[in-house]
Scaffold this active site. Structure first.
Site, PDB file in Angstrom:
ATOM      1  N   ASN A  35      10.027-102.183  -9.345  1.00  0.00           N
ATOM      2  CA  ASN A  35       9.780-101.715 -10.702  1.00  0.00           C
ATOM      3  C   ASN A  35      10.494-100.407 -11.031  1.00  0.00           C
ATOM      4  O   ASN A  35      10.667-100.075 -12.200  1.00  0.00           O
ATOM      5  CB  ASN A  35       8.266-101.535 -10.891  1.00  0.00           C
ATOM      6  N   TYR A  68      22.169 -99.608 -20.248  1.00  0.00           N
ATOM      7  CA  TYR A  68      20.878-100.114 -19.800  1.00  0.00           C
ATOM      8  C   TYR A  68      20.875-101.638 -19.777  1.00  0.00           C
ATOM      9  O   TYR A  68      20.438-102.258 -18.798  1.00  0.00           O
ATOM     10  CB  TYR A  68      19.776 -99.596 -20.723  1.00  0.00           C
ATOM     11  N   LYS A 101      20.261-104.141 -16.505  1.00  0.00           N
ATOM     12  CA  LYS A 101      19.140-105.078 -16.485  1.00  0.00           C
ATOM     13  C   LYS A 101      19.639-106.522 -16.382  1.00  0.00           C
ATOM     14  O   LYS A 101      18.981-107.380 -15.778  1.00  0.00           O
ATOM     15  CB  LYS A 101      18.263-104.874 -17.723  1.00  0.00           C
ATOM     16  N   THR A 129       4.038 -97.294 -22.476  1.00  0.00           N
ATOM     17  CA  THR A 129       4.063 -96.496 -21.263  1.00  0.00           C
ATOM     18  C   THR A 129       4.184 -95.022 -21.641  1.00  0.00           C
ATOM     19  O   THR A 129       4.438 -94.691 -22.801  1.00  0.00           O
ATOM     20  CB  THR A 129       5.258 -96.891 -20.377  1.00  0.00           C
TER      21      THR A 129
END
Length: 252
Positions: A91, A157, A161, A192
């Site tokens: 994670n 990003y 991913k 989050t």
């Protein structure tokens, strides 16, 4: 509580907050002994405390997933004296900031590659070695809905991913003969601590939220529940999948 993971061990990287913390709590609630790793000891200790307060078992190990020797040591710590690693949830990740490709910071891109690509690769390298030796296991890589579609302002990003998804699929094929499963989760926007610092009424947050057809962002526990399912026997015939948990974000 079914305690379906009683007697089993799990490793959660990036376990000090957000999805990682929720995942550690969810796995421990099912009976697993959970090792959480990350770079900040204070937040890791807090995760362990929360797990123990809920009646579960956890321990922490400070490490940077981009450092190979630390990753190897982390897996050894997770195995401990049990001799097994049943579940690994990779994670740990780095999101960076909104920047157009023409202005993208090379330093930010390098850090993303170090954590999101190298970190997941190294983690699987040592996790899968252990799982192959013991003849079972399940790995869940935390990719992103951004790995399935393009996202303006986040080209670095999305690239990392998407790379995680590619590594997931390739590794799943390699270890399937040993009965080991490797899958990826692709969350949309999740509530989050990082997201909490962003103003939902300003760009780019406003447009990103609007891009989720269900009209909201996910709770971290919803992602953790998907991890538990992928680790469980109920997902025993699922491998090599990049599963969107994104409120419809990645639907064409």
């Amino acid at each position: 509580m079914s305690l379906q993971f009683a007697g089993k061990t799990a490793l959660v990287t990036g376990g000090g907050s957000g999805i990682g913390r929720a995942t550690a709590l969810a796995l421990a609630a099912e009976g697993a002994l959970v090792t959480v790793s990350g770079r900040t000891e204070e937040t890791l200790k807090e995760t362990v405390r929360l797990v123990e307060d809920a009646g579960g078992s956890a321990r922490h190990f400070v490490a940077d997933v981009s450092d190979e020797s630390m990753v190897e040591a982390t897996v050894r710590a997770a195995v401990g004296d049990t001799g097994r690693l049943d579940f690994a949830v990779n994670n740990a990740g780095y999101d960076g900031e909104f920047q157009l490709t023409t202005d993208y910071s090379t330093e930010m891109l390098d850090r993303m590659i170090a954590v999101n690509v190298r970190g997941v690769f190294l983690s699987m390298k040592y996790e899968l070695r252990q799982m192959v030796a013991q003849g079972h296991g399940s790995v869940v890589n935390m990719s992103s809905g951004a790995g399935l579609v393009g996202v303006s302002g986040f080209s670095g990003y999305t690239a990392t991913k998407a790379a995680e998804i590619g590594m997931t699929k390739s590794s799943a094929l390699e270890v399937a003969p040993y009965g080991i499963r490797v899958n990826a989760l692709c969350p949309g926007l999740v509530d989050t601590p990082m997201i909490a610092t962003m103003d939902p009424n300003e760009e780019p947050m406003k447009s990103i939220i609007a891009a989720h057809p269900l009209g909201r962002i996910a709770d971290a526990n919803e992602i953790a529940d998907a991890v538990v399912w992928l680790c469980s026997d109920k997902a025993g015939f699922v491998t090599g999948v990049a599963l969107p948990i994104d409120g419809g974000y990645s639907v064409p």
